[in-house]
Design a protein around this motif. Structure first.
Motif, PDB file in Angstrom:
ATOM      1  N   THR A   1       0.848  -1.186   0.000  1.00 18.60           N
ATOM      2  CA  THR A   1       0.000   0.000   0.000  1.00 18.60           C
ATOM      3  C   THR A   1       0.889   1.243   0.000  1.00 18.60           C
ATOM      4  O   THR A   1       2.099   1.153   0.233  1.00 18.60           O
ATOM      5  CB  THR A   1      -0.911   0.041   1.240  1.00 18.60           C
ATOM      6  N   THR A   2       0.281   2.390  -0.198  1.00 16.19           N
ATOM      7  CA  THR A   2       1.066   3.627  -0.219  1.00 16.19           C
ATOM      8  C   THR A   2       1.477   4.056   1.186  1.00 16.19           C
ATOM      9  O   THR A   2       2.148   5.073   1.335  1.00 16.19           O
ATOM     10  CB  THR A   2       0.264   4.767  -0.886  1.00 16.19           C
ATOM     11  N   ARG A   3       1.094   3.283   2.198  1.00 18.40           N
ATOM     12  CA  ARG A   3       1.586   3.521   3.553  1.00 18.40           C
ATOM     13  C   ARG A   3       2.793   2.636   3.867  1.00 18.40           C
ATOM     14  O   ARG A   3       3.311   2.648   4.978  1.00 18.40           O
ATOM     15  CB  ARG A   3       0.490   3.237   4.584  1.00 18.40           C
ATOM     16  N   GLN A   4       3.222   1.855   2.883  1.00 17.75           N
ATOM     17  CA  GLN A   4       4.309   0.891   3.114  1.00 17.75           C
ATOM     18  C   GLN A   4       5.577   1.591   3.588  1.00 17.75           C
ATOM     19  O   GLN A   4       5.969   2.633   3.065  1.00 17.75           O
ATOM     20  CB  GLN A   4       4.605   0.125   1.825  1.00 17.75           C
ATOM     21  N   ARG A   5       6.226   0.988   4.569  1.00 20.32           N
ATOM     22  CA  ARG A   5       7.533   1.435   5.038  1.00 20.32           C
ATOM     23  C   ARG A   5       8.384   0.204   5.322  1.00 20.32           C
ATOM     24  O   ARG A   5       7.922  -0.721   5.996  1.00 20.32           O
ATOM     25  CB  ARG A   5       7.414   2.287   6.316  1.00 20.32           C
ATOM     26  N   THR A   6       9.615   0.199   4.828  1.00 22.83           N
ATOM     27  CA  THR A   6      10.531  -0.918   5.050  1.00 22.83           C
ATOM     28  C   THR A   6      11.745  -0.414   5.810  1.00 22.83           C
ATOM     29  O   THR A   6      12.330   0.625   5.456  1.00 22.83           O
ATOM     30  CB  THR A   6      10.963  -1.556   3.719  1.00 22.83           C
ATOM     31  N   TYR A   7      12.127  -1.138   6.837  1.00 23.32           N
ATOM     32  CA  TYR A   7      13.258  -0.761   7.687  1.00 23.32           C
ATOM     33  C   TYR A   7      14.338  -1.830   7.592  1.00 23.32           C
ATOM     34  O   TYR A   7      14.053  -3.031   7.683  1.00 23.32           O
ATOM     35  CB  TYR A   7      12.796  -0.597   9.135  1.00 23.32           C
ATOM     36  N   ASN A   8      15.572  -1.380   7.377  1.00 19.27           N
ATOM     37  CA  ASN A   8      16.719  -2.282   7.290  1.00 19.27           C
ATOM     38  C   ASN A   8      17.350  -2.439   8.669  1.00 19.27           C
ATOM     39  O   ASN A   8      17.571  -1.451   9.381  1.00 19.27           O
ATOM     40  CB  ASN A   8      17.769  -1.733   6.316  1.00 19.27           C
TER      41      ASN A   8
ATOM     42  N   SER B   1      10.462   3.876  -3.811  1.00 18.69           N
ATOM     43  CA  SER B   1      11.287   4.925  -4.412  1.00 18.69           C
ATOM     44  C   SER B   1      10.551   5.683  -5.519  1.00 18.69           C
ATOM     45  O   SER B   1      11.152   6.517  -6.203  1.00 18.69           O
ATOM     46  CB  SER B   1      12.574   4.319  -4.980  1.00 18.69           C
ATOM     47  N   LYS B   2       9.257   5.409  -5.714  1.00 22.06           N
ATOM     48  CA  LYS B   2       8.503   6.176  -6.699  1.00 22.06           C
ATOM     49  C   LYS B   2       8.542   7.655  -6.325  1.00 22.06           C
ATOM     50  O   LYS B   2       8.574   8.008  -5.142  1.00 22.06           O
ATOM     51  CB  LYS B   2       7.059   5.675  -6.771  1.00 22.06           C
ATOM     52  N   PRO B   3       8.531   8.549  -7.307  1.00 22.13           N
ATOM     53  CA  PRO B   3       8.783   9.974  -7.032  1.00 22.13           C
ATOM     54  C   PRO B   3       7.782  10.627  -6.092  1.00 22.13           C
ATOM     55  O   PRO B   3       8.128  11.560  -5.373  1.00 22.13           O
ATOM     56  CB  PRO B   3       8.746  10.621  -8.416  1.00 22.13           C
ATOM     57  N   LEU B   4       6.541  10.161  -6.089  1.00 20.10           N
ATOM     58  CA  LEU B   4       5.520  10.759  -5.225  1.00 20.10           C
ATOM     59  C   LEU B   4       4.981   9.728  -4.238  1.00 20.10           C
ATOM     60  O   LEU B   4       3.809   9.791  -3.825  1.00 20.10           O
ATOM     61  CB  LEU B   4       4.373  11.329  -6.070  1.00 20.10           C
ATOM     62  N   PHE B   5       5.827   8.795  -3.833  1.00 19.61           N
ATOM     63  CA  PHE B   5       5.347   7.685  -3.018  1.00 19.61           C
ATOM     64  C   PHE B   5       4.689   8.172  -1.721  1.00 19.61           C
ATOM     65  O   PHE B   5       5.291   8.901  -0.932  1.00 19.61           O
ATOM     66  CB  PHE B   5       6.486   6.734  -2.659  1.00 19.61           C
ATOM     67  N   GLY B   6       3.420   7.790  -1.562  1.00 17.59           N
ATOM     68  CA  GLY B   6       2.687   8.132  -0.349  1.00 17.59           C
ATOM     69  C   GLY B   6       2.165   9.555  -0.283  1.00 17.59           C
ATOM     70  O   GLY B   6       1.497   9.921   0.689  1.00 17.59           O
TER      71      GLY B   6
ATOM     72  N   SER C   1       0.358   6.108 -10.649  1.00 20.24           N
ATOM     73  CA  SER C   1       1.524   5.429 -11.221  1.00 20.24           C
ATOM     74  C   SER C   1       2.821   5.985 -10.651  1.00 20.24           C
ATOM     75  O   SER C   1       3.852   5.309 -10.669  1.00 20.24           O
ATOM     76  CB  SER C   1       1.523   5.569 -12.751  1.00 20.24           C
ATOM     77  N   TYR C   2       2.779   7.209 -10.125  1.00 18.53           N
ATOM     78  CA  TYR C   2       3.949   7.811  -9.480  1.00 18.53           C
ATOM     79  C   TYR C   2       3.988   7.522  -7.976  1.00 18.53           C
ATOM     80  O   TYR C   2       4.860   8.015  -7.273  1.00 18.53           O
ATOM     81  CB  TYR C   2       3.955   9.324  -9.688  1.00 18.53           C
ATOM     82  N   GLY C   3       3.009   6.755  -7.482  1.00 16.05           N
ATOM     83  CA  GLY C   3       2.973   6.396  -6.075  1.00 16.05           C
ATOM     84  C   GLY C   3       2.119   7.300  -5.214  1.00 16.05           C
ATOM     85  O   GLY C   3       2.056   7.122  -3.997  1.00 16.05           O
ATOM     86  N   ALA C   4       1.435   8.270  -5.811  1.00 13.13           N
ATOM     87  CA  ALA C   4       0.640   9.224  -5.039  1.00 13.13           C
ATOM     88  C   ALA C   4      -0.740   8.666  -4.708  1.00 13.13           C
ATOM     89  O   ALA C   4      -1.195   7.679  -5.298  1.00 13.13           O
ATOM     90  CB  ALA C   4       0.503  10.533  -5.817  1.00 13.13           C
ATOM     91  N   VAL C   5      -1.406   9.319  -3.763  1.00 13.08           N
ATOM     92  CA  VAL C   5      -2.777   8.983  -3.385  1.00 13.08           C
ATOM     93  C   VAL C   5      -3.642  10.198  -3.729  1.00 13.08           C
ATOM     94  O   VAL C   5      -3.710  11.162  -2.961  1.00 13.08           O
ATOM     95  CB  VAL C   5      -2.879   8.670  -1.881  1.00 13.08           C
ATOM     96  N   PRO C   6      -4.284  10.213  -4.895  1.00  9.73           N
ATOM     97  CA  PRO C   6      -5.065  11.390  -5.292  1.00  9.73           C
ATOM     98  C   PRO C   6      -6.406  11.469  -4.566  1.00  9.73           C
ATOM     99  O   PRO C   6      -7.046  10.439  -4.298  1.00  9.73           O
ATOM    100  CB  PRO C   6      -5.260  11.189  -6.795  1.00  9.73           C
ATOM    101  N   SER C   7      -6.818  12.688  -4.255  1.00 13.70           N
ATOM    102  CA  SER C   7      -8.139  12.942  -3.664  1.00 13.70           C
ATOM    103  C   SER C   7      -8.826  13.984  -4.528  1.00 13.70           C
ATOM    104  O   SER C   7      -8.343  15.112  -4.645  1.00 13.70           O
ATOM    105  CB  SER C   7      -8.008  13.453  -2.233  1.00 13.70           C
ATOM    106  N   GLU C   8      -9.944  13.601  -5.144  1.00 10.95           N
ATOM    107  CA  GLU C   8     -10.657  14.532  -6.007  1.00 10.95           C
ATOM    108  C   GLU C   8     -11.646  15.350  -5.197  1.00 10.95           C
ATOM    109  O   GLU C   8     -12.451  14.804  -4.445  1.00 10.95           O
ATOM    110  CB  GLU C   8     -11.406  13.782  -7.114  1.00 10.95           C
TER     111      GLU C   8
END
Length: 549
Positions: A211-218, A264-269, A290-297
């Motif tokens: 999801t666009t809330r995804q976060r990965t920690y190393n 790493s998408k340019p507008l992720f989240g 497609s750029y990782g954004a969450v649009p709100s109309e």
């Protein structure tokens, strides 16, 4: 006397049908085609987990029942039993039922038991596989589970893993995929270390995967607790949320930096406000996703019929009687207005026979095609009135038997196209097909997000969208990135006290979205080069409260 076979057939035909559907790990785009087909024909849709409902409801048949599994006072542990009861009750009543489960139904114990119950009662069922979290989340986190040498991969569900299983996985040097909770990550790491894994073994932990809330920690097995604490992920009131941890060299940070395609998408989240209706913003929102954004109309303009419809009525009748050589559509709303008049008079697209049709913009062209009309002329360059005039042929009395153009448009449209067509020798019936008025204010929550910096960016596609948004919802917060489609729109934004960060290189919504993506990518690259954590613009707000996006 009827045979037993006939009785069984009659009995089965009176029963319904159950589809056990895998909804995947969270991204609605991972639903299979068969899943979409099943949802479109279901009478009853039961979601085994509340998080599954938003993934599947968009494809549900209008009118399909979606019963609630629990209320705020119910014990969550009763949800599986409630789901099973609803499914069997509906199937016994002859309904087509879809039970949507997270991931894959073959890995869901409750779904497996229900399959046995259906078989025992002679209820027909099918299984539509889904992508399991254990496979989908690592893929979205940039962690391929197998190396080129084809190493061993073990899957562990920490909730049910036995001591023997931990020992087997700990003694292996292959990749381990651990399904656990945020609270359980550190305990799982200790189990593996106790079983023989080295503390410096790489470990990645992914929250809200796909999801666009995804976060990965190393981290490593030995440092994961400290890493999550330093990132302020732990302790957390939401410690029971599911996470996927991958243990082994496949999750090493250097490898992930190369393969992390999703985060790493340019507008992720990014939460991006689009001041247009869903119909107008469809392709723009798709591009933003497609750029990782969450649009709100958020519509800023409402469309209403003209105050005096007689002019429009005469023009539509003139189409049928051969009054016009051309009709020019400059917006989707113009197409809609003419189509509604056609339907009112019992006409269809055949009434356009012998008339040349011009259109500005892809959305306008698509609306015409859906009506059954293919445009004869579209601007070859800029999708605007100026672009259309550059390609419009001058009137020629030898080739053009009629010199008149029908131009249905908004009451506030500019005179550019009318003046240009007249210069080319055409007579123009400039008809008000619809009126544009300021839309009603959005919900209070949306207004607060706009003024409080809850949105990362706002896309302004015209001066009127600037004026109307500020009028109905307030001025966007100064941390919000302001993107404008052209100089005139940017000037209006600045007049309203807004700082313009992004200007489209050409006046099209797609160029605007692309320009915002380039801005986001440059911002991300700058943060990484400076050794800083990549954040969204909304995360720069002072004294911000924790919120779910």
């Amino acid at each position: 006397m009827p045979s037993n076979t006939s009785n069984n057939t009659a009995s089965r035909s009176a029963l319904g049908h159950v589809t056990f559907l895998g909804a995947g790990p969270g991204d609605p785009g991972l639903l299979t085609l068969r899943a979409v087909e099943a949802l479109a024909s279901a009478d009853v849709l039961v979601a085994a987990d509340p998080q599954v409902l938003p993934v599947v409801t968009a494809h549900a048949r209008p009118g399909a029942a979606t019963p609630t599994l629990q209320d705020e006072t119910a014990d969550p542990s009763s949800t599986p039993a409630r789901a099973a009861h609803l499914v069997m009750e509906a199937a016994r009543g002859g309904k087509r039922v879809v039970l949507a489960v997270p991931g894959d139904p073959g890995l869901d114990g409750g779904a497996s038991q229900l399959m046995l119950d259906c078989a025992a009662e002679g209820i027909l069922f099918e299984v539509v596989p889904g992508i399991s979290s254990a496979l989908g989340v690592p893929a979205y986190a940039g962690v391929p589970l197998r190396d080129p040498q084809g190493g061993d991969v073990r899957f562990v569900d920490a909730r049910t893993a036995s001591g023997q299983l931990w020992c087997e996985v700990g003694a292996s040097d292959g990749t381990a995929v651990v399904s656990t909770t945020l609270d359980g990550v550190a305990a799982a790491a200790k189990e593996l270390v106790s079983a023989g894994r080295k503390p410096d073994t790489p470990m990645s932990v992914t929250l809200a995967g796909t999801t666009t809330r995804q976060r990965t920690y190393n981290a490593t097995l030995g440092s994961v607790a400290q890493v999550l604490k330093a990132a302020k992920v732990m302790p957390s009131p939401d410690g029971g949320q599911a996470v996927i941890a991958v243990v082994g060299e496949q999750s090493a940070p250097a490898r992930r930096e190369q393969l992390s395609w999703f985060e790493s998408k340019p507008l992720f989240g990014w939460q991006v406000l689009v001041p247009r209706t869903k119909e107008q913003a469809a392709s723009l929102s798709e591009q933003l996703r497609s750029y990782g954004a969450v649009p709100s109309e958020v519509p800023t303009i409402a469309v209403e019929p003209p105050r005096t419809p007689q002019q429009m009525e005469r023009a539509v009748k003139g189409l049928v009687t051969g009054r016009y050589e051309w009709i020019a559509f400059t917006s989707v709303n113009a197409v809609k207005a003419v189509r509604e008049k056609f339907e009112e008079y019992g006409l269809d697209a055949r009434a356009f026979a012998g008339i040349k049709v011009a259109a500005v913009g892809e959305q306008t062209s698509r609306a015409l095609v859906e009506f059954g009309v293919k445009p004869d002329l579209m601007p070859s360059g800029e999708q605007s009135s100026h672009g259309l005039l550059e390609d419009w042929p001058p009137y020629d009395p030898v080739f053009d038997p009629i010199d008149r153009v029908f131009l249905p448009r908004a009451d506030i449209a500019t005179e550019t196209l009318v003046a240009g067509l007249k210069e080319l020798g055409w007579e123009v019936d400039d008809v008000t097909a619809y009126r544009t008025v300021r839309a009603s204010p959005p919900p209070a929550e949306t207004r607060e997000a706009i003024k409080g910096g809850g949105f990362d960016a706002v896309l302004f596609t015209s001066s009127s969208t600037v004026r109307n948004l500020v009028g109905i919802a307030g001025k966007p917060h100064n941390v919000t990135v302001i993107a404008c489609i052209g100089p005139a729109t940017a000037k209006t934004a600045e007049e309203h006290g807004l700082r313009v960060d992004v200007l489209a290189p050409e006046p099209s919504v797609h160029a605007l979205a692309e320009a915002l993506a380039e801005f986001g990518a440059a911002r991300r690259d700058a943060a990484l080069e400076a050794g800083q954590t990549v954040t969204r613009p909304s995360e720069r707000r002072p004294r911000r409260k924790a919120r779910t996006v």
